[in-house]
Design an enzyme around this catalytic site. Structure first.
Site, PDB file in Angstrom:
ATOM      1  N   ASP A  73       4.699  -6.384   9.394  1.00 31.72           N
ATOM      2  CA  ASP A  73       5.826  -5.963  10.273  1.00 31.72           C
ATOM      3  C   ASP A  73       5.930  -7.017  11.716  1.00 31.72           C
ATOM      4  OD1 ASP A  73       6.652  -3.805   9.042  1.00 31.72           O
ATOM      5  OD2 ASP A  73       5.754  -2.345  10.035  1.00 31.72           O
ATOM      6  N   ARG A  75       0.762  -1.241   0.064  1.00 28.27           N
ATOM      7  CA  ARG A  75      -0.042   0.054   0.181  1.00 28.27           C
ATOM      8  C   ARG A  75       0.971   1.164   0.124  1.00 28.27           C
ATOM      9  NH1 ARG A  75      -4.648   0.583   4.320  1.00 28.27           N
ATOM     10  NH2 ARG A  75      -3.044   0.751   5.714  1.00 28.27           N
ATOM     11  N   ASP A  89       0.224  -3.552  12.195  1.00 26.66           N
ATOM     12  CA  ASP A  89       0.549  -3.774  10.733  1.00 26.66           C
ATOM     13  C   ASP A  89       1.083  -5.489  10.678  1.00 26.66           C
ATOM     14  OD1 ASP A  89       2.651  -4.404   8.619  1.00 26.66           O
ATOM     15  OD2 ASP A  89       2.447  -2.040   8.323  1.00 26.66           O
ATOM     16  N   THR A 149      -1.503   7.616  -0.489  1.00 21.74           N
ATOM     17  CA  THR A 149      -2.628   7.347  -1.301  1.00 21.74           C
ATOM     18  C   THR A 149      -3.586   6.180  -0.762  1.00 21.74           C
ATOM     19  OG1 THR A 149      -1.898   5.757  -2.978  1.00 21.74           O
ATOM     20  CG2 THR A 149      -1.593   8.192  -3.232  1.00 21.74           C
TER      21      THR A 149
HETATM   22  C1  PRP Z   1      -0.981  -4.566   4.274  1.00 21.22           C
HETATM   23  C2  PRP Z   1      -1.743  -6.033   4.428  1.00 21.22           C
HETATM   24  C3  PRP Z   1      -2.608  -6.039   3.132  1.00 21.22           C
HETATM   25  C4  PRP Z   1      -2.782  -4.519   2.805  1.00 21.22           C
HETATM   26  C5  PRP Z   1      -4.140  -4.281   3.383  1.00 21.22           C
HETATM   27  O1  PRP Z   1       0.105  -4.944   3.434  1.00 21.22           O
HETATM   28  O2  PRP Z   1      -1.169  -7.378   4.617  1.00 21.22           O
HETATM   29  O3  PRP Z   1      -1.813  -6.538   1.885  1.00 21.22           O
HETATM   30  O4  PRP Z   1      -1.898  -3.800   3.713  1.00 21.22           O
HETATM   31  O5  PRP Z   1      -4.643  -3.009   3.109  1.00 21.22           O
HETATM   32  P1  PRP Z   1      -5.888  -2.503   2.059  1.00 21.22           P
HETATM   33  O6  PRP Z   1      -6.926  -3.394   2.370  1.00 21.22           O
HETATM   34  O7  PRP Z   1      -6.035  -1.122   2.379  1.00 21.22           O
HETATM   35  O8  PRP Z   1      -5.017  -2.486   0.755  1.00 21.22           O
HETATM   36  P2  PRP Z   1       1.230  -3.549   3.269  1.00 21.22           P
HETATM   37  O9  PRP Z   1       0.624  -2.799   2.237  1.00 21.22           O
HETATM   38  O10 PRP Z   1       1.560  -3.071   4.564  1.00 21.22           O
HETATM   39  O11 PRP Z   1       2.432  -4.596   2.912  1.00 21.22           O
HETATM   40  P3  PRP Z   1       3.381  -5.698   3.364  1.00 21.22           P
HETATM   41  O12 PRP Z   1       2.670  -6.968   3.683  1.00 21.22           O
HETATM   42  O13 PRP Z   1       4.420  -5.806   2.513  1.00 21.22           O
HETATM   43  O14 PRP Z   1       3.692  -5.120   4.694  1.00 21.22           O
HETATM   44  N1  URA Z   2      -2.402  -3.205   6.651  1.00 21.65           N
HETATM   45  C1  URA Z   2      -2.265  -3.967   7.871  1.00 21.65           C
HETATM   46  O1  URA Z   2      -1.031  -4.566   8.054  1.00 21.65           O
HETATM   47  N2  URA Z   2      -2.832  -3.604   9.092  1.00 21.65           N
HETATM   48  C2  URA Z   2      -3.869  -2.686   8.934  1.00 21.65           C
HETATM   49  O2  URA Z   2      -4.665  -2.471   9.894  1.00 21.65           O
HETATM   50  C3  URA Z   2      -4.090  -2.060   7.678  1.00 21.65           C
HETATM   51  C4  URA Z   2      -3.431  -2.425   6.653  1.00 21.65           C
END
Ligand code: PRP
Ligand code: URA
Length: 211
Positions: A205, A106, A202, A110
């Site tokens: 993380d 994400r 998160d 945005t």
């Molecule tokens: C997180 C999560 C989803 C996304 C959800 O990933 O694992 O993929 O956010 O958010 P959304 O419904 O608003 O799209 P992130 O973008 O943090 O990436 P990562 O798993 O690489 O940390």
């Molecule tokens: N991605 C995450 O990992 N947690 C949230 O709450 C939203 C997006």
């Protein structure tokens, strides 16, 4: 939500107990990873309940026995990174499943998903597909991931997540009106940074220790 027949809220006590541990801010990386893996395994048990089987015959040490095997091939599509933590648990239950990977993150400003990797099995259209991500927040990532999978011809697709927001469910429903969604919780809302409240923070993380 109550009127959405394709939204499956999995309230089994074992799932809810593990989810509560995962939500706890004091749960460290190792324990968090373990909970996510176990919850995914329990959830996929419910998700696959309507998968068809065929009869097969095996010879036990004592005689012939009519048994069952899954009549479908299965593809797991975890969204990187956090979906990996769930896929790993599911593969312990269904080791013959193949795995397609979609890399999406994400954009923090945005909140739109950005694609950086796409490797789906060539025969995915002939398989049942589970698109996996612990967090359905704005819904952008899961909705986009389902688009990729549908675009290469897959028709039997289900979504598996741990925690969903009402806003995210609405986005998936706008884009994929009848797609089955399996979740262990529907939380209150999103905060101003697009995080699920109360959620679990998160997920990527916490799984990989990168906070
Ligand atoms: C997180 C999560 C989803 C996304 C959800 O990933 O694992 O993929 O956010 O958010 P959304 O419904 O608003 O799209 P992130 O973008 O943090 O990436 P990562 O798993 O690489 O940390
Ligand atoms: N991605 C995450 O990992 N947690 C949230 O709450 C939203 C997006």
């Amino acid at each position: 939500m109550a009127s959405d027949p394709n939204l499956h809220l999995l309230t089994h006590p074992l799932i809810q107990q593990r989810l509560t541990i995962a939500r706890d801010r004091n749960t460290g990386v190792e324990a968090f990873r373990r909970q996510v893996s176990l919850i995914a395994r329990l959830m996929v048990y419910e998700l696959t309940r309507d998968y068809p089987t065929v009869d097969v015959e095996v010879q036990t040490p004592v005689g012939a026995c009519r048994g069952k095997k899954l009549a479908v091939n299965l593809t797991l599509v975890p969204i990187l990174r956090a979906g990996l933590g769930m896929a790993e648990g599911i593969l312990e239950l269904i080791p013959e499943a193949r795995v397609g990977h979609l890399g999406l993150y994400r954009n923090e400003q945005t909140l739109e998903p950005v694609t950086y990797y796409n490797k789906l099995p060539p025969d995915i259209a002939e398989t049942d597909v589970i698109v996996i991500d612990p967090m359905l927040a704005t819904g952008g990532s899961l909705s986009t991931a389902v688009d990729y999978v549908a675009r290469v011809g897959a028709r039997r697709i289900k979504i598996l997540c741990l925690v969903a927001s009402p806003e995210g469910i609405a986005v998936v429903r706008r884009d994929h009106p009848t797609m089955p969604i399996y979740t262990a919780a529907v939380d209150e809302c999103l905060n101003e940074r697009g995080y699920i409240v109360p959620g679990l923070g998160d997920a990527g993380d916490r799984l990989f220790g990168t906070a």
